[in-house]
Design an enzyme around this catalytic site. Sequence first.
Site, short mmCIF file in Angstrom:
data_model
loop_
_atom_site.label_atom_id
_atom_site.label_comp_id
_atom_site.label_asym_id
_atom_site.label_seq_id
_atom_site.Cartn_x
_atom_site.Cartn_y
_atom_site.Cartn_z
N GLY A 108 -5.72 11.20 -13.43
CA GLY A 108 -5.53 10.21 -14.42
C GLY A 108 -6.23 9.10 -13.88
O GLY A 108 -7.33 8.54 -14.37
N ILE A 109 -5.39 8.10 -12.85
CA ILE A 109 -5.99 6.90 -12.48
C ILE A 109 -7.45 7.01 -11.86
O ILE A 109 -8.36 6.36 -12.11
CB ILE A 109 -5.17 6.24 -11.65
N ARG A 169 0.50 5.59 -3.01
CA ARG A 169 1.71 5.65 -2.25
C ARG A 169 1.22 5.32 -0.96
O ARG A 169 0.47 5.80 -0.23
CB ARG A 169 2.50 6.63 -2.60
N ASP A 215 -2.76 -1.56 -1.99
CA ASP A 215 -1.67 -1.96 -2.92
C ASP A 215 -0.33 -1.62 -2.42
O ASP A 215 0.70 -2.09 -3.08
CB ASP A 215 -2.20 -1.77 -4.25
N GLU A 250 6.95 -0.07 3.15
CA GLU A 250 6.84 -1.13 1.94
C GLU A 250 8.18 -1.61 1.59
O GLU A 250 9.18 -0.89 1.38
CB GLU A 250 6.21 -0.46 0.83
N HIS A 262 1.88 -4.17 -4.24
CA HIS A 262 2.35 -3.07 -5.20
C HIS A 262 1.94 -4.15 -6.53
O HIS A 262 2.96 -3.86 -7.29
CB HIS A 262 3.74 -2.87 -4.74
N ALA A 317 -0.67 -3.63 -8.76
CA ALA A 317 -1.90 -3.31 -9.39
C ALA A 317 -1.64 -3.24 -10.81
O ALA A 317 -2.48 -2.95 -11.84
CB ALA A 317 -2.34 -2.07 -8.97
N ASN A 318 -0.46 -2.98 -11.41
CA ASN A 318 0.14 -2.88 -12.56
C ASN A 318 1.26 -3.90 -12.84
O ASN A 318 2.14 -3.68 -13.19
CB ASN A 318 0.62 -1.58 -12.74
#
Lengths: 313, 313
Positions: A145-146, A226, A250, A255, A274, A276-277
Site C-alpha cells: 500500500g504505502i 515501525r 518517523d 519509541e 511518528h 507522518a499521518n
Amino acid sequence: MTSPLAVHLGPQTPDPVVRAVEGAGGRLVAVEEARAVVWVGDAASFTEAFGERGAGLPPTVEWVQLPSAGIESWFSAGIVDEDRVWTSAVGAYGSAVAEHAVALLLAGVRGLGRAARARSWDNGAAAEGQVSLRGATVAVLGAGGIGALTIPVLNALGARVIAVTRSGREVPGAAECLPAAETTTIFERADHVIVAAPATAETAALVGAAELAALGPQGWVVNIARGSLVDTEALVEALRDGRIGGAALDVTDPEPLPDGHPLWADPRVIITPHSANPPSLQTPALAERIGENVRRFAAGEELLGRVDPGAGY
Amino acid sequence: MTSPLAVHLGPQTPDPVVRAVEGAGGRLVAVEEARAVVWVGDAASFTEAFGERGAGLPPTVEWVQLPSAGIESWFSAGIVDEDRVWTSAVGAYGSAVAEHAVALLLAGVRGLGRAARARSWDNGAAAEGQVSLRGATVAVLGAGGIGALTIPVLNALGARVIAVTRSGREVPGAAECLPAAETTTIFERADHVIVAAPATAETAALVGAAELAALGPQGWVVNIARGSLVDTEALVEALRDGRIGGAALDVTDPEPLPDGHPLWADPRVIITPHSANPPSLQTPALAERIGENVRRFAAGEELLGRVDPGAGY
C-alpha cells in the site's frame, strides 16, 4: 436524471466531508431517509447512536462507510453485519505517509536536516555529501500500500525503484521486483532504502549492521513503518563509522526516542515523532475516499475498502 | 557498422563523463584524431591548450561541447567561431535545482525544518500546521527551464500546478497557465509558491507584502531563483504576524544572509546557502548531457544547447 444519493453523515460533520459527499452527488439527510451512512466517529459513538451492535440502524440503510483503516473495534462491538455493505477507510491514509517518506528521503539526500540546524551561511558545508535521487536506485521495502504510493513520485524524480515484497511479485512502476529474502542483494544494489514493510517476527531488525554496510557511505535509510524494523544500535554504529549517509526516521526503537539519545544530536539524522499521518491530514484524506465511494455507490460500481464480515477485516 | 565517434576529452577527465561518452558509443582519442571535443575546464584552460581564440583547434573538429550553462567568458575570449558547432550545457543543471525546490517545499509543508531542530519527542508539536501537497495548488513562478522540471514531480505528488510565465503561455503538465502580470490572482489561488523566475527589473520584490498576505496562513514560499525576487522585510513581517506558513529559501537578500538575521532563528524557515546545484551534482548532470549529445551527434540528430555564435549565447 436519477435522484441524488441520500446520505446520513454523523456524528461529526467536518466541512471537507460535507463538500466531498455533495460534490459526488450525494444529499445529506436524516438517518431514517438514508440509503447510506457515513460515520465520522468511533465504534462507541455508533452504538450510542444506534444501540448495541448497531441494531437500531434502519434496515433501509444499504451501505455504511467507517472512518478508520483498521476496524477491529467495530467487529468486537458486533456492529459489522452481513445485512448490508460495510466499507473501511483502508488505504485512504497511505498517501500522506507516502508523501512523508519521499519528503524525508529528499530532505536527507539534499542536506536539509543539516541546513535547518544551521545559524550561519556556509556554502561549503551545505554542499558536502549532497546526492540526488536522479539516476539513483531506491529500494522500497514493503512495496504494498504505502510503499507502492511512493513509486510514481520516485520515478518522476528520476530514481529507479527496486520494489521489495515477500513474494517478489510484479509491482507497477518498479524497475526491478525482488523478494524480501534477497536482503543482501537488495542493499548492495540500492543507493537508498525506504522501509515500509509491516512489523512482523520476520521483519524485526530487517535493517541491521550488514545491510547498512552494504548500502554505502552516501546511502540514506528512511523508516516510515515501525521502529522495530531497523536495528537502532547498528544504525548508531553505522553513522558513527560513516558507513551510511544518514537516516530519516518517523518511527524509532525505542519509541518515543528518549531525550539525550545519540540520534537526536547527529546532523545526518532527521527524526519526525511518528507524525507522518497527522490529524490535520486525516480529514482531507477521509473526505477524498468518501467522495469517491459516494460516486461509486451512486454509479453502481464496486466500493473501495469493502469489508468481508466473515474474514473480520 | 559505423565506426565509433572519435571524441577528445580534456583537460579534466571525470569518470562519469568518460563512462557517458563511451556509453553513448564514443571513443576517446587525441585531439588530432577527434571529430568532437568535450571540454571539462574553463575558457582560460581552453586558450592554454589551443592558443588565443582557440585558433590551434584542428579544423577536423566539427563540434565542441562546453561544460557550463552560461558561456559569456568563452565569447569574450573570442573562442566561439562559426566554423564548427558549439554547444553549451544550458539546461543540464536544472534538474538538480528543480529537485531541491521540491525537497524544500515538501520539507516545509511536512514540518521537517522544525523536526530537524528538535531534541525531544513531541508528537503534538510536530503534527501542528502540517499540510499536504496532495490536492494543493502550487504556483510555479517562472515555469521555464527549472520551474518546468518541478511540474511532473508536483503532479505525481497530487498537487495542481499553476504555471506562471511572462506571456501566460501553455506549459505542459500545468493545470492552469497565467501571465506574470496577474500576480494577485496567482497568489490568491495558490496554496504554495515556488519562485523560479529570472532576476530582472520586473521581477524585483515580485513577492511582497500583498502577495504573502494573499497566499494564506498555511502557505509556503520556496525561492530557488535569486534573493531579489522576494522582499525580505515583507517576509519577516508576514512570518511574525503568522500570515504565511513558512519559507524555504536557497537564495536570500542580502546574500549571504548575515549571522543573527531573524530568518535564521525562525522554526518555520529553512535556509540552504545557495546550494541547490552543488559541485557533487554537477559532474553527473554534465555527464548525462554529454552522453546524450554524443549519441545525437553520432546519429545525426540536433544537439542540445547549440550555441548561436551571432547572438552571443
